[in-house]
Design an enzyme around this catalytic site. Structure first.
Site, PDB file in Angstrom:
ATOM      1  N   LYS A 107       1.965  12.928  -8.184  1.00  0.00           N
ATOM      2  CA  LYS A 107       0.902  11.700  -8.979  1.00  0.00           C
ATOM      3  C   LYS A 107       0.510  12.170  -9.743  1.00  0.00           C
ATOM      4  O   LYS A 107       1.195  13.045 -10.738  1.00  0.00           O
ATOM      5  CB  LYS A 107       0.910  10.642  -7.878  1.00  0.00           C
ATOM      6  CG  LYS A 107       1.161  10.594  -6.531  1.00  0.00           C
ATOM      7  CD  LYS A 107       0.450   8.806  -5.820  1.00  0.00           C
ATOM      8  CE  LYS A 107       1.792   8.893  -4.219  1.00  0.00           C
ATOM      9  NZ  LYS A 107       1.132   7.708  -3.821  1.00  0.00           N
ATOM     10  N   SER A 120       1.101   8.631   3.466  1.00  0.00           N
ATOM     11  CA  SER A 120       0.038   9.215   4.664  1.00  0.00           C
ATOM     12  C   SER A 120       0.613  10.705   5.886  1.00  0.00           C
ATOM     13  O   SER A 120      -0.002  11.284   6.809  1.00  0.00           O
ATOM     14  CB  SER A 120      -1.127   8.435   5.635  1.00  0.00           C
ATOM     15  OG  SER A 120      -1.526   7.902   4.203  1.00  0.00           O
ATOM     16  N   HIS A 162       9.404   3.789  -6.918  1.00  0.00           N
ATOM     17  CA  HIS A 162       8.125   3.446  -6.291  1.00  0.00           C
ATOM     18  C   HIS A 162       6.908   2.933  -6.367  1.00  0.00           C
ATOM     19  O   HIS A 162       6.687   2.438  -7.330  1.00  0.00           O
ATOM     20  CB  HIS A 162       7.336   5.267  -6.805  1.00  0.00           C
ATOM     21  CG  HIS A 162       5.975   6.083  -6.025  1.00  0.00           C
ATOM     22  ND1 HIS A 162       4.714   5.131  -5.543  1.00  0.00           N
ATOM     23  CD2 HIS A 162       6.116   6.417  -4.614  1.00  0.00           C
ATOM     24  CE1 HIS A 162       3.547   5.692  -4.659  1.00  0.00           C
ATOM     25  NE2 HIS A 162       5.006   6.537  -3.948  1.00  0.00           N
ATOM     26  N   GLY A 220      -1.446   6.502   0.318  1.00  0.00           N
ATOM     27  CA  GLY A 220      -2.696   6.730   0.514  1.00  0.00           C
ATOM     28  C   GLY A 220      -3.922   6.254   1.557  1.00  0.00           C
ATOM     29  O   GLY A 220      -5.676   6.840   0.683  1.00  0.00           O
ATOM     30  N   GLU A 241       4.232   2.164  -6.423  1.00  0.00           N
ATOM     31  CA  GLU A 241       3.048   2.571  -7.466  1.00  0.00           C
ATOM     32  C   GLU A 241       3.891   1.874  -8.739  1.00  0.00           C
ATOM     33  O   GLU A 241       3.430   1.551  -9.655  1.00  0.00           O
ATOM     34  CB  GLU A 241       2.204   3.750  -7.685  1.00  0.00           C
ATOM     35  CG  GLU A 241       1.790   4.018  -6.615  1.00  0.00           C
ATOM     36  CD  GLU A 241       1.586   5.226  -6.450  1.00  0.00           C
ATOM     37  OE1 GLU A 241       0.770   5.252  -4.606  1.00  0.00           O
ATOM     38  OE2 GLU A 241       1.879   6.154  -6.757  1.00  0.00           O
ATOM     39  N   ASN A 256       4.933  14.424  -4.161  1.00  0.00           N
ATOM     40  CA  ASN A 256       4.828  14.113  -5.391  1.00  0.00           C
ATOM     41  C   ASN A 256       3.192  13.577  -5.836  1.00  0.00           C
ATOM     42  O   ASN A 256       2.300  13.636  -5.085  1.00  0.00           O
ATOM     43  CB  ASN A 256       4.470  12.407  -4.848  1.00  0.00           C
ATOM     44  CG  ASN A 256       5.162  11.608  -6.087  1.00  0.00           C
ATOM     45  OD1 ASN A 256       4.779  12.336  -7.437  1.00  0.00           O
ATOM     46  ND2 ASN A 256       4.970  10.037  -5.807  1.00  0.00           N
ATOM     47  N   GLU A 279       9.215   4.041   2.301  1.00  0.00           N
ATOM     48  CA  GLU A 279       7.197   4.121   1.670  1.00  0.00           C
ATOM     49  C   GLU A 279       6.408   2.457   1.984  1.00  0.00           C
ATOM     50  O   GLU A 279       6.298   2.199   1.336  1.00  0.00           O
ATOM     51  CB  GLU A 279       6.123   4.560   0.950  1.00  0.00           C
ATOM     52  CG  GLU A 279       7.635   6.386   0.446  1.00  0.00           C
ATOM     53  CD  GLU A 279       6.576   6.723  -0.526  1.00  0.00           C
ATOM     54  OE1 GLU A 279       6.765   6.070  -2.231  1.00  0.00           O
ATOM     55  OE2 GLU A 279       6.491   8.257  -0.872  1.00  0.00           O
TER      56      GLU A 279
HETATM   57  O1  LIG Z   1       5.021   9.757  -3.149  1.00  0.00           O
HETATM   58  C1  LIG Z   1       4.397   9.627  -2.466  1.00  0.00           C
HETATM   59  C2  LIG Z   1       3.257   8.838  -0.944  1.00  0.00           C
HETATM   60  O2  LIG Z   1       3.127   7.724  -2.388  1.00  0.00           O
HETATM   61  C3  LIG Z   1       2.947   8.784  -0.670  1.00  0.00           C
HETATM   62  O3  LIG Z   1       1.546   9.133  -1.236  1.00  0.00           O
HETATM   63  P1  LIG Z   1       0.327   9.842   0.743  1.00  0.00           P
HETATM   64  O4  LIG Z   1       1.109  11.253   0.585  1.00  0.00           O
HETATM   65  O5  LIG Z   1      -0.783  10.055  -0.290  1.00  0.00           O
HETATM   66  O6  LIG Z   1      -0.201   9.224   1.053  1.00  0.00           O
END
Ligand SMILES: O=C[C@H](O)COP(=O)(O)O
Length: 244
Positions: free
Chosen positions: A11, A207, A95, A169, A97, A9, A163
Site C-alpha cells: 500500500k 487481515s 482494489h 486493516g 481503496e 501489498n 477482500e
Molecule cells: O491488499 C491487501 C488487503 O487490502 C488487505 O489488507 P490487510 O491485510 O492490511 O487487511
C-alpha cells in the site's frame, strides 16, 4: 488448482532505505523468495524493487495501472507498458481503496483490464462488499456486479481477490464459512461465464496474519492471499507464505 499465490501489498508505505532492508530480509527467506509469492510496492519504488528482485523468483507486482494504454499526455499515470518494461507480473485492479478514494467503477476497470491484457500483465481483480452491503444481504449481488467487468475482458490470464472491505486493516478477518461461501460463488460465476477452465486463482484478503493464515488457506476455494499490513514485516510475511 496450481500452487497457492501470496501477494504482499505494501500500500502507501516505504522509503528507499527501509525497502532495501525489507527486501534483503525477504530475499534471504526461501519461504518467501520463491515461485508463488509476490510483492507490490508503491509505484514510486517499482524501479528499486525491479533491480533488487531481478533474477529471483519473487514476483514484482503493481498496486495499480493506468486505464490509458500507450504513451501520452496523462500526467501522473503509469501505463501497463511501463509496468511490463520493469518486469511487473501481477497488477492489482480495482482494489477497494481505489474504488473508495478514486471512484474506480466498472468502466474504468474495463480499460485497466484491457491495458493489462495488451501488455501481457496478469490482473488481480479485487472484489468485496462493505459491511453495510453484507448486513443488507447484498454481498453476493455486489460481488457479482463487480465480477461482471470480466465479461468484456479478452485475456485468459487472471487472478481474483476477494477482500471483504470490513476486514481490511481492521484485524477482523472473515469467518471461514463466509470465505468459503464467497469463494465458491466466485468460482461458480467464473464457470458460468466460460472461465472455469482457466485455472483462475481466487485469493482472500482482509487481515491475513501469521496466526490465521493456515486456517484461511485450508478453506476450500482459497487459492492464496492478498496481504496488506502483515507483508511489511519479513518474519510475519514468511509465516504466511510458509502456511500457503
Ligand atoms: O491488499 C491487501 C488487503 O487490502 C488487505 O489488507 P490487510 O491485510 O492490511 O487487511
Amino acid at each position: 488448482m496450481s500452487e497457492k499465490l501470496v501477494i504482499g501489498n505494501w500500500k502507501m508505505n516505504g522509503r528507499t532505505g527501509r525497502n532495501a532492508d525489507l527486501l534483503r530480509a525477504l530475499k534471504a527467506l526461501p519461504e518467501v523468495c520463491r515461485e508463488g509469492v509476490g510483492v507490490a510496492p508503491p509505484a514510486a519504488y517499482l524501479g528499486q524493487l525491479a533491480a533488487a528482485l531481478e533474477g529471483t523468483p519473487l514476483a514484482l507486482c503493481a498496486q495499480d495501472v493506468s486505464r490509458f494504454a500507450g504513451d501520452g499526455a496523462y500526467t501522473g499515470e503509469v501505463s501497463a507498458a511501463m509496468l511490463a518494461d520493469l518486469g511487473v507480473r501481477y497488477v492489482l485492479v480495482g482494489h477497494s481503496e481505489r474504488r473508495q478514494y478514486f471512484g474506480e467503477d466498472n468502466a474504468v476497470l474495463t480499460d485497466k483490464l484491457e491495458a493489462c491484457h495488451q501488455a501481457g500483465l496478469i490482473p488481480v481483480l479485487c472484489v468485496g462488499e462493505t459491511l453495510a452491503e453484507r448486513e443488507a444481504g447484498a454481498a453476493l449481488a455486489v460481488i457479482r456486479a463487480q465480477l461482471s467487468v470480466l465479461e468484456a475482458y479478452a485475456g485468459r490470464s487472471l487472478v481474483v481477490a476477494y477482500e471483504p472491505v470490513w476486514a481490511i486493516g481492521t484485524g477482523k478477518v472473515a469467518e471461514t464459512g463466509q470465505i468459503e461461501e464467497i469463494h465458491q460463488e466466485i468460482k461458480k460465476w467464473l464457470l458460468q461465464c466460460g472461465r472455469g477452465a482457466d485455472n483462475i486463482r481466487v485469493l482472500y484478503g482482509g487481515s491475513v496474519k501469521a496466526d490465521n493464515a493456515e486456517a484461511i488457506f485450508s478453506v476450500p476455494g482459497v487459492d492464496g492471499a492478498l496481504v496488506g499490513g502483515a507483508s511489511l514485516d519479513a518474519e510475519t510475511f514468511k509465516s504466511i507464505c510458509n502456511a500457503a
